[in-house]
Design a protein around this motif. Structure first.
Motif, short mmCIF file in Angstrom:
data_model
loop_
_atom_site.label_atom_id
_atom_site.label_comp_id
_atom_site.label_asym_id
_atom_site.label_seq_id
_atom_site.Cartn_x
_atom_site.Cartn_y
_atom_site.Cartn_z
N VAL A 119 3.39 -67.15 46.31
CA VAL A 119 4.21 -67.69 45.22
C VAL A 119 5.34 -66.72 44.88
O VAL A 119 5.27 -65.52 45.17
N LEU A 120 6.36 -67.30 44.27
CA LEU A 120 7.45 -66.52 43.69
C LEU A 120 7.52 -66.82 42.20
O LEU A 120 7.24 -67.94 41.77
N VAL A 121 7.88 -65.83 41.43
CA VAL A 121 8.07 -66.02 39.99
C VAL A 121 9.52 -66.40 39.76
O VAL A 121 10.45 -65.70 40.20
N GLU A 122 9.72 -67.55 39.09
CA GLU A 122 11.08 -68.00 38.80
C GLU A 122 11.60 -67.30 37.55
O GLU A 122 10.97 -67.32 36.49
N VAL A 123 12.77 -66.69 37.69
CA VAL A 123 13.38 -65.95 36.59
C VAL A 123 14.72 -66.60 36.23
O VAL A 123 15.55 -66.85 37.09
N ASN A 124 14.91 -66.88 34.95
CA ASN A 124 16.15 -67.49 34.47
C ASN A 124 17.13 -66.36 34.14
O ASN A 124 17.28 -65.95 32.99
N MET A 125 17.78 -65.85 35.17
CA MET A 125 18.63 -64.66 35.02
C MET A 125 19.81 -64.87 34.07
O MET A 125 20.24 -63.95 33.40
N ALA A 126 20.33 -66.10 34.02
CA ALA A 126 21.51 -66.37 33.20
C ALA A 126 21.15 -66.91 31.81
O ALA A 126 22.04 -67.28 31.04
N HIS A 127 19.85 -66.97 31.52
CA HIS A 127 19.39 -67.47 30.22
C HIS A 127 19.94 -68.86 29.91
O HIS A 127 20.35 -69.13 28.77
N PHE A 174 22.40 -62.09 40.94
CA PHE A 174 21.68 -61.75 42.17
C PHE A 174 21.34 -60.26 42.21
O PHE A 174 20.22 -59.87 42.57
N LYS A 175 22.30 -59.45 41.81
CA LYS A 175 22.07 -57.99 41.76
C LYS A 175 20.96 -57.69 40.74
O LYS A 175 20.07 -56.88 41.00
N GLY A 176 21.00 -58.40 39.61
CA GLY A 176 20.00 -58.20 38.57
C GLY A 176 18.60 -58.57 39.04
O GLY A 176 17.62 -57.89 38.71
N LEU A 177 18.49 -59.65 39.83
CA LEU A 177 17.17 -60.07 40.34
C LEU A 177 16.62 -59.03 41.31
O LEU A 177 15.43 -58.71 41.29
N ARG A 178 17.51 -58.51 42.17
CA ARG A 178 17.07 -57.47 43.12
C ARG A 178 16.59 -56.23 42.36
O ARG A 178 15.54 -55.65 42.69
N GLU A 179 17.33 -55.83 41.34
CA GLU A 179 16.94 -54.66 40.56
C GLU A 179 15.62 -54.90 39.81
O GLU A 179 14.80 -53.99 39.68
N LEU A 180 15.42 -56.15 39.36
CA LEU A 180 14.17 -56.49 38.67
C LEU A 180 12.98 -56.41 39.63
O LEU A 180 11.92 -55.90 39.27
N LYS A 181 13.18 -56.89 40.85
CA LYS A 181 12.13 -56.79 41.88
C LYS A 181 11.77 -55.32 42.12
O LYS A 181 10.59 -54.96 42.17
N ASP A 182 12.79 -54.50 42.27
CA ASP A 182 12.55 -53.07 42.53
C ASP A 182 11.82 -52.41 41.35
O ASP A 182 10.93 -51.58 41.54
N LYS A 183 12.21 -52.80 40.14
CA LYS A 183 11.59 -52.24 38.93
C LYS A 183 10.09 -52.60 38.88
O LYS A 183 9.24 -51.76 38.60
N ILE A 184 9.79 -53.89 39.16
CA ILE A 184 8.39 -54.33 39.11
C ILE A 184 7.58 -53.65 40.22
O ILE A 184 6.44 -53.21 40.00
#
Length: 230
Positions: A119-127, A174-184
């Motif tokens: 599974v992937l977790v869906e993230v609403n990056m743009a709110h 997209f950059k924010g999602l990559r950084e979030l993945k790295d953070k987690i």
């Protein structure tokens, strides 16, 4: 038309990989076949496409009943918990996990079939109010909460960026999602090592690839505009 479109999409993917210094093998193209007939899917299959994405459970069931060749089917649309029971053995990955009730139901159904569901977790990056997904601020806690499920493998994150005429405007998400993945990943949550970013669609997949996408979801760019009146 589909063959020519696929050739163009492939050329664009290769160019984006080259600009980002990435290997082409790092990016998987998901041909989003929602609302499209089986004949279109078969045309894409004839061009070597083996990975398809659908938004609705009923559509993925109908199409996999008719197309028995070994393909990878991804459930990329919003998913209700009461429909999860139809997906084990049909979908190889669910991209849109965004609440605990849904995660618990996937766990339950996967356990029944003695499988582990990616599974992937869906993230609403743009709110965006019109889109589903966990808030970026809540994503890490959510991953931690659902990571206790033994029949769910949290492979990464997914986002649907805003519709825009200018793909560059979505780079920040997209950059924010990559950084979030790295953070987690840096949190070293037991059983969680995420390697997947599902981001980028027909209008912006090249920018998404430049920012680290491993799955790009392209529908209109392959199959043409959709007719929702049918």
């Amino acid at each position: 038309m589909i063959k020519e479109n696929l050739e163009m999409v492939e050329a664009n993917i290769q160019s984006a990989c080259k600009r980002a210094g990435r290997d082409r093998s790092e990016v998987t193209l998901i041909a989003v076949s929602k609302t499209k007939p089986v004949s279109d899917i078969r045309e894409a299959m004839a061009c070597g496409i083996k990975v398809f994405g659908e938004n609705k459970v009923q559509e993925i069931r109908d199409k996999t009943a008719e197309i028995t060749e070994p393909l990878s089917w991804h459930m990329i649309g919003h998913l209700q918990a009461n429909k999860v029971k139809y997906l084990p053995g049909v979908a190889c990955m669910i991209h849109s996990v965004d609440n605990v009730k849904l995660a618990d139901e996937i766990e339950k159904q996967a356990a029944k079939h003695d499988i582990v569901m990616d599974v992937l977790v869906e993230v609403n990056m743009a709110h965006e109010d019109t889109k589903f997904g966990i808030s970026p601020d809540e994503a890490a806690d959510f991953v931690k909460e659902i990571s206790v499920n033994k029949h769910i493998n949290i492979r990464g994150l997914m986002t649907i960026a805003p519709y825009t005429e200018n793909p560059e405007s979505n780079r920040v998400y997209f950059k924010g999602l990559r950084e979030l993945k790295d953070k987690i990943n840096a949190m070293n949550i037991s059983g969680v090592h995420m390697d997947t970013l599902s981001m980028g669609m027909t209008g912006d997949y090249e920018v998404a690839i430049e920012e680290g996408a491993t799955f790009v979801r392209v529908g209109t760019g392959i199959f043409g505009e959709r007719n929702y009146s049918k």
